[in-house]
Design a protein around this motif. Structure first.
Motif, short mmCIF file in Angstrom:
data_model
loop_
_atom_site.label_atom_id
_atom_site.label_comp_id
_atom_site.label_asym_id
_atom_site.label_seq_id
_atom_site.Cartn_x
_atom_site.Cartn_y
_atom_site.Cartn_z
N UNK A 1 14.07 -9.27 -15.20
CA UNK A 1 13.85 -10.17 -16.75
C UNK A 1 13.45 -11.46 -15.89
N UNK A 2 13.80 -11.52 -14.61
CA UNK A 2 12.87 -13.04 -13.47
C UNK A 2 12.24 -12.41 -12.94
N UNK A 3 11.55 -13.27 -11.40
CA UNK A 3 10.53 -13.26 -11.22
C UNK A 3 10.62 -12.29 -9.75
N UNK A 4 9.57 -11.22 -9.93
CA UNK A 4 9.57 -9.98 -8.87
C UNK A 4 9.40 -11.18 -7.46
N UNK A 5 10.14 -10.43 -6.25
CA UNK A 5 10.50 -10.83 -5.00
C UNK A 5 9.33 -10.18 -4.02
N UNK A 6 9.90 -9.61 -4.13
CA UNK A 6 9.30 -7.88 -3.25
C UNK A 6 8.83 -6.63 -3.85
N UNK A 7 7.82 -5.73 -3.69
CA UNK A 7 7.69 -4.59 -3.72
C UNK A 7 7.62 -3.72 -2.45
N UNK A 8 7.78 -2.78 -2.26
CA UNK A 8 7.31 -1.80 -1.69
C UNK A 8 7.21 -0.94 -1.80
N UNK A 9 6.73 0.37 -0.97
CA UNK A 9 6.58 1.69 -0.98
C UNK A 9 7.32 2.73 -0.29
N UNK B 1 0.86 -1.05 -0.49
CA UNK B 1 0.06 -0.06 0.07
C UNK B 1 0.69 1.05 -0.16
N UNK B 2 0.42 2.23 -0.52
CA UNK B 2 1.28 3.07 -0.96
C UNK B 2 0.77 4.44 0.92
N UNK B 3 1.86 5.51 1.28
CA UNK B 3 1.00 5.42 2.46
C UNK B 3 -0.08 6.44 2.38
#
Length: 334
Positions: free
Chosen positions: A170-178, A135-137
């Protein structure tokens, strides 16, 4: 100070209070939240509701926990949220603690009303497993990533507003964070391509590639003030970066695969969950402040701890284990 304390003689060296306090602080085991029947993959807490914890698991459920600070037990399961058809990989909370957002191997995201204990809506669009959501802030924007190698931006109505397909992993995305910084709205993503990427939220364009890891990156996190990024994974190293100028600052040896990382909201600490232990670094001295080992290390190379989250006040650490338990530690003076 009171008259009972003798003043130090001029010759006695005085340690700065920060290091003195840091030396005596450690994590004390408080108890476990028990209920999941498979790996605890993600744990979320929020400032507004300090006794609320939500966890995600490979058992396909989310659990909503009520902490009981004065009770014998550390807390109890208030409800289970079911509906995902595959393991749930990630969960975050809205800042008011009213909603949870989850991502699953079933390729969907789900928004949940925690008061009702019900799904508000499902977000479909990813072509493969979703590994991470954020979630964004201001809670108005959502980012997700996973096995289809894309990053998707959504609004809370479940509409996919943008799919980042340029300069992607170019490969799997393991983590996303704002990034929590309101001045410079950024997204940080980590991937199996050994890269950490910093994206400009306004333009959805790549700002910097953080290059240096020697293996798959499983986790990335941003410090509470938005200035630092920490990343870790297969190469057993926690790397610290300046988010804004994309510089590598220093590396910390985790002596094992890094599955999760979390900055303390209170102290200048970084905590890592490795396959065999939880390491706490004091970032001022770059030394290990405390290390918590698994009581019963698992056999056959299964990691022990794979999820970490601090309480908003930084006094409690929650660690999600592959045995289905959430271990709860309190910062105390030894």
């Amino acid at each position: 100070f009171g008259s009972s304390r003798s003043s130090p003689s001029p010759t006695s060296p005085r340690a700065p209070p920060t290091s003195l306090a840091a030396m005596t602080e450690s994590l004390q085991f408080r108890g476990a939240l028990t209920g999941h029947r498979n790996w605890v993959t993600s744990i979320a807490t929020t400032y507004e509701q300090s006794n609320l914890v939500v966890s995600a698991s490979r058992d396909k459920t989310l659990m909503v926990w009520e902490l009981t600070p004065d009770g014998e037990q550390v807390g109890y399961a208030r409800r289970s949220l079911t509906g995902h058809g595959q393991p749930v990989s990630s969960v975050v909370l809205s800042s008011d603690g009213q909603f949870a957002l989850s991502g699953s191997w079933d390729r969907t995201l789900r928004l949940w009303d925690l008061n009702q204990g019900a799904k508000v809506r499902a977000f479909a669009g990813h072509e493969k497993d979703v590994y991470s959501v954020a979630f964004s802030g201001d809670n108005r924007q959502i980012v997700s990533g996973g096995r289809d190698k894309t990053l998707k931006l959504w609004n809370t109505l479940g509409e996919c507003k943008y799919t980042i397909q340029e300069d992607t992993h170019s490969d799997w995305v393991s983590c996303v964070v704002f990034s929590p910084s309101a001045k410079m709205p950024l997204i940080v993503s980590a991937g199996w391509d050994k890269l950490v990427k910093v994206w400009n939220l306004g333009t959805c364009k790549l700002r910097t590639n953080l290059v240096g890891h020697g293996g798959v990156v499983y986790t990335a996190t941003v410090s509470p003030d938005g200035s630092l990024c920490a990343s870790g994974g297969k190469d057993a190293t926690a790397m610290l970066w300046d988010v804004n100028d994309g510089k590598h600052l220093y590396s910390l040896d985790a002596s094992g695969t890094v599955n999760a990382l979390s900055f303390s909201p209170k102290n200048y600490w970084l905590v890592a969950a490795t396959d065999t232990s939880i390491k706490v670094w004091d970032l001022e001295t770059k030394s290990v402040l405390d290390e918590l080992a698994a009581t019963a290390p698992s056999k056959c190379g299964i990691p022990w701890c794979v999820a970490l989250s601090w309480s908003a006040d930084g006094n409690t650490l929650f660690a999600g284990s592959t045995d289905g338990n959430i271990y709860v530690y309190e910062v105390g003076t030894a």
